[in-house]
Scaffold this active site. Structure first.
Site, PDB file in Angstrom:
ATOM      1  N   SER A  15       0.818  -1.213   0.000  1.00 40.59           N
ATOM      2  CA  SER A  15       0.000   0.000   0.000  1.00 40.59           C
ATOM      3  C   SER A  15       0.851   1.262   0.000  1.00 40.59           C
ATOM      4  O   SER A  15       0.594   2.198  -0.759  1.00 40.59           O
ATOM      5  CB  SER A  15      -0.929  -0.006   1.216  1.00 40.59           C
ATOM      6  OG  SER A  15      -1.822  -1.099   1.160  1.00 40.59           O
ATOM      7  N   CYS A  43      -1.745  -6.022   2.820  1.00 41.05           N
ATOM      8  CA  CYS A  43      -3.166  -5.677   2.959  1.00 41.05           C
ATOM      9  C   CYS A  43      -4.022  -6.358   1.897  1.00 41.05           C
ATOM     10  O   CYS A  43      -5.035  -6.969   2.198  1.00 41.05           O
ATOM     11  CB  CYS A  43      -3.343  -4.168   2.900  1.00 41.05           C
ATOM     12  SG  CYS A  43      -5.072  -3.653   3.060  1.00 41.05           S
ATOM     13  N   ALA A 115      14.815  -7.234  -4.638  1.00 43.32           N
ATOM     14  CA  ALA A 115      15.850  -6.214  -4.778  1.00 43.32           C
ATOM     15  C   ALA A 115      16.468  -5.948  -3.416  1.00 43.32           C
ATOM     16  O   ALA A 115      15.778  -5.973  -2.392  1.00 43.32           O
ATOM     17  CB  ALA A 115      15.275  -4.928  -5.350  1.00 43.32           C
ATOM     18  N   TYR A 178      -5.164  -8.151  17.722  1.00 41.08           N
ATOM     19  CA  TYR A 178      -6.323  -8.047  16.828  1.00 41.08           C
ATOM     20  C   TYR A 178      -6.402  -9.199  15.843  1.00 41.08           C
ATOM     21  O   TYR A 178      -7.497  -9.699  15.539  1.00 41.08           O
ATOM     22  CB  TYR A 178      -6.323  -6.689  16.110  1.00 41.08           C
ATOM     23  CG  TYR A 178      -5.290  -6.530  15.023  1.00 41.08           C
ATOM     24  CD1 TYR A 178      -5.612  -6.789  13.695  1.00 41.08           C
ATOM     25  CD2 TYR A 178      -4.001  -6.098  15.306  1.00 41.08           C
ATOM     26  CE1 TYR A 178      -4.673  -6.638  12.684  1.00 41.08           C
ATOM     27  CE2 TYR A 178      -3.061  -5.940  14.319  1.00 41.08           C
ATOM     28  CZ  TYR A 178      -3.390  -6.215  13.002  1.00 41.08           C
ATOM     29  OH  TYR A 178      -2.458  -6.064  12.016  1.00 41.08           O
ATOM     30  N   ARG A 205      -4.185  -5.577  24.091  1.00 40.27           N
ATOM     31  CA  ARG A 205      -3.447  -4.586  24.870  1.00 40.27           C
ATOM     32  C   ARG A 205      -3.396  -3.265  24.088  1.00 40.27           C
ATOM     33  O   ARG A 205      -3.103  -3.242  22.899  1.00 40.27           O
ATOM     34  CB  ARG A 205      -2.026  -5.086  25.147  1.00 40.27           C
ATOM     35  CG  ARG A 205      -1.280  -4.295  26.214  1.00 40.27           C
ATOM     36  CD  ARG A 205       0.081  -4.933  26.471  1.00 40.27           C
ATOM     37  NE  ARG A 205      -0.024  -6.338  26.842  1.00 40.27           N
ATOM     38  CZ  ARG A 205      -0.283  -6.747  28.072  1.00 40.27           C
ATOM     39  NH1 ARG A 205      -0.481  -5.876  29.045  1.00 40.27           N
ATOM     40  NH2 ARG A 205      -0.346  -8.052  28.331  1.00 40.27           N
ATOM     41  N   ALA A 342      -9.570  -0.289  14.172  1.00 38.73           N
ATOM     42  CA  ALA A 342     -10.705  -1.207  14.314  1.00 38.73           C
ATOM     43  C   ALA A 342     -10.191  -2.620  14.520  1.00 38.73           C
ATOM     44  O   ALA A 342      -9.098  -2.976  14.088  1.00 38.73           O
ATOM     45  CB  ALA A 342     -11.602  -1.147  13.081  1.00 38.73           C
ATOM     46  N   HIS A 437     -32.640   8.772  14.390  1.00 38.39           N
ATOM     47  CA  HIS A 437     -33.385   7.709  15.070  1.00 38.39           C
ATOM     48  C   HIS A 437     -34.252   6.928  14.086  1.00 38.39           C
ATOM     49  O   HIS A 437     -34.825   7.523  13.173  1.00 38.39           O
ATOM     50  CB  HIS A 437     -34.283   8.353  16.142  1.00 38.39           C
ATOM     51  CG  HIS A 437     -35.078   7.356  16.928  1.00 38.39           C
ATOM     52  ND1 HIS A 437     -34.518   6.573  17.910  1.00 38.39           N
ATOM     53  CD2 HIS A 437     -36.395   7.032  16.866  1.00 38.39           C
ATOM     54  CE1 HIS A 437     -35.460   5.812  18.422  1.00 38.39           C
ATOM     55  NE2 HIS A 437     -36.599   6.053  17.815  1.00 38.39           N
ATOM     56  N   GLU A 442     -26.931   6.903  17.086  1.00 46.75           N
ATOM     57  CA  GLU A 442     -27.508   8.013  17.838  1.00 46.75           C
ATOM     58  C   GLU A 442     -27.073   8.010  19.298  1.00 46.75           C
ATOM     59  O   GLU A 442     -27.130   9.033  19.982  1.00 46.75           O
ATOM     60  CB  GLU A 442     -29.031   7.995  17.749  1.00 46.75           C
ATOM     61  CG  GLU A 442     -29.706   6.841  18.502  1.00 46.75           C
ATOM     62  CD  GLU A 442     -31.224   6.908  18.413  1.00 46.75           C
ATOM     63  OE1 GLU A 442     -31.784   8.007  18.663  1.00 46.75           O
ATOM     64  OE2 GLU A 442     -31.834   5.871  18.112  1.00 46.75           O
TER      65      GLU A 442
END
Length: 448
Positions: A15, A43, A115, A178, A205, A342, A437, A442
């Site tokens: 990336s 990724c 390389a 994660y 952690r 996340a 709502h 909310e």
């Protein structure tokens, strides 16, 4: 014309490397990239993209059951690992092609080989060819860390997990971060018996304590087992192909697969960096300054190989900043404050800013607001699983300094909310926003 073969030579087409190459080329630079594996990097090829597709697939296990409470006559369904695996790998191949096309469209020369650095402004390809460049960018990312112990060769990592020939009935996952918790949720939903083994006593952690405790509680309710303070002693291959996992402080565990998710290390070995004078830290990370420049002025690095923040969007930001600074006459620095993150566990977690503990240590006087609720969908589905939203506020300024969430779609909601934290908005700004709502989001503007 420059006396160099290229203005920029990038080692690693992940990336960060692809973004730096594309932007530098768009500024008129002559750019080359060397990639020994597949264009797209961790990724796209063996990380967040195929993992997220498995997460989507895993969600159907509960969604199909819940659909019955919403009036759908859903028969008992059988999961086909081979079909999902092959479809995911096909999508990875499609994306790899798009990344390669992007480089081609920007007239970036791609060497599909390894390389190494042989001088401040020279690299050597695997076939012996040497190429000169005014600047060299290292963007080789990270690599799974596998601790050494007897039988460790029988374990797999997140690199191999997407290629499993069959779905293991019993999976032992080593680690508490994660990656470990995400794959625990995935395999559990697919019907595997999952045990997380952690050498410490804490999962995730660095995340807020209440949020990680909630994930632990929910995971155990879903049937995932945990073994804490249990370092690996050995893995033995049995005659029937199964594995015996021997642990300290715990009974042995029988498994069909062992996934080691014990963190990632900078992928800097064997690149010739130290011989070229590039300074590395004790973990092998390339030391760079705020402009991504190493101890050798012509050699730079971005992404996980620098071990700053190991997140794909951060690597992309660093690649863009590097290219704009040195080839676009637009000096740019990356702001590492309030980077959202996340965990695509079941349920997922979203977080930005300081945890409650961090805020107390740094600010002293804080206010904490929480909302502990069942999502409307879970109520009708008959699931007792509860979401938890948490807001940390600087009591002196009313500024929101942290948001932490676990529940359905938490990362999707957190992305927009992270803008507010990044902008320094206050609790009053949240309170003054009319609620949308009925929604889970909310709750963020109704916290009392």
């Amino acid at each position: 014309m420059s006396n160099f073969d290229f203005d920029l030579f990038v080692i690693g087409a992940g990336s960060g490397g692809v973004r730096a190459s594309r932007i530098a080329a768009s500024h008129g630079a002559r750019v080359a990239v060397a990639e020994e594996h597949r264009v797209g990097g961790t990724c796209v090829i063996r990380g967040c993209v195929p993992k997220k597709l498995l997460v989507y697939g895993a969600h159907f296990a509960e969604d199909l059951k819940d659909a019955r409470q919403f009036g759908w006559d859903v028969p008992d369904c059988k999961f086909d690992w081979d079909r999902l695996r092959d479809n995911v790998l096909a999508e990875v191949t499609r994306l790899e092609g798009l990344y390669g096309q992007t480089l081609e469209n920007h007239k970036v020369t791609v060497f599909k080989t390894r390389a190494t650095v042989v001088g401040p402004q020279k690299v050597r390809l695997a076939d012996g060819q040497e190429i000169s460049a005014e600047r060299i960018l290292i963007a080789t990312g990270g690599w799974p860390h596998v601790p050494e112990f007897p039988g460790s060769e029988h374990a797999i990592t997140s690199n191999e997990v997407f290629h499993l020939e069959k779905l293991p009935k019993r999976v032992v996952i080593a680690g508490g971060g994660y990656i470990a918790n995400e794959f625990a949720g995935i395999f559990n939903e697919f019907g595997s018996k999952v045990t997380i083994v952690n050498r410490g006593d804490t999962i995730l952690r660095g995340y807020d304590e209440q949020i990680r405790d909630r994930l632990l509680q929910i995971s155990m309710t879903k049937g995932i087992e945990f073994r804490f303070n249990a370092p690996f002693q050995s893995i033995e291959r049995n005659d029937d192909g199964s594995l015996t996992v021997n642990l300290e402080n715990c009974d042995a565990i029988q498994a069909d697969a062992v996934l080691v998710a014990a963190g990632r290390v900078p992928n800097s070995k064997g690149l010739g960096l130290e011989e070229a004078g590039v300074e590395l830290d004790e973990h092998g990370a390339i030391k760079v300054d705020e402009r991504n420049q190493s101890s050798v002025p012509s050699i730079f690095a971005v992404g996980d190989v620098t071990n700053r923040i190991q997140l794909t969007p951060v690597a992309i930001r660093e690649g863009q900043a590097f290219a704009d600074t040195f080839f676009g006459n637009k000096p740019t620095l990356v702001d590492y404050a309030n980077v959202p993150s996340a965990v695509f566990s079941h349920p997922p977690i979203g977080a930005v800013g300081m945890t409650e503990a961090e805020a107390r240590n740094k600010l002293g006087s804080i206010r904490v607001y929480t909302s502990d609720f069942r999502a409307m969908k879970n109520v009708l589905a008959g699931r007792n699983e509860r979401a938890l939203y948490k807001m940390v506020v600087n009591a002196a300024t009313d500024q929101v300094v942290g948001l932490h969430m676990i529940g359905p779609d938490a990362p999707e909601i957190l992305q927009a909310a992270a803008i507010a934290v990044k902008a320094g908005l206050t609790k009053a700004d949240f309170d003054n926003t009319v609620a949308l709502h009925p929604s889970m989001a909310e709750e963020l503007v109704l916290l009392k």
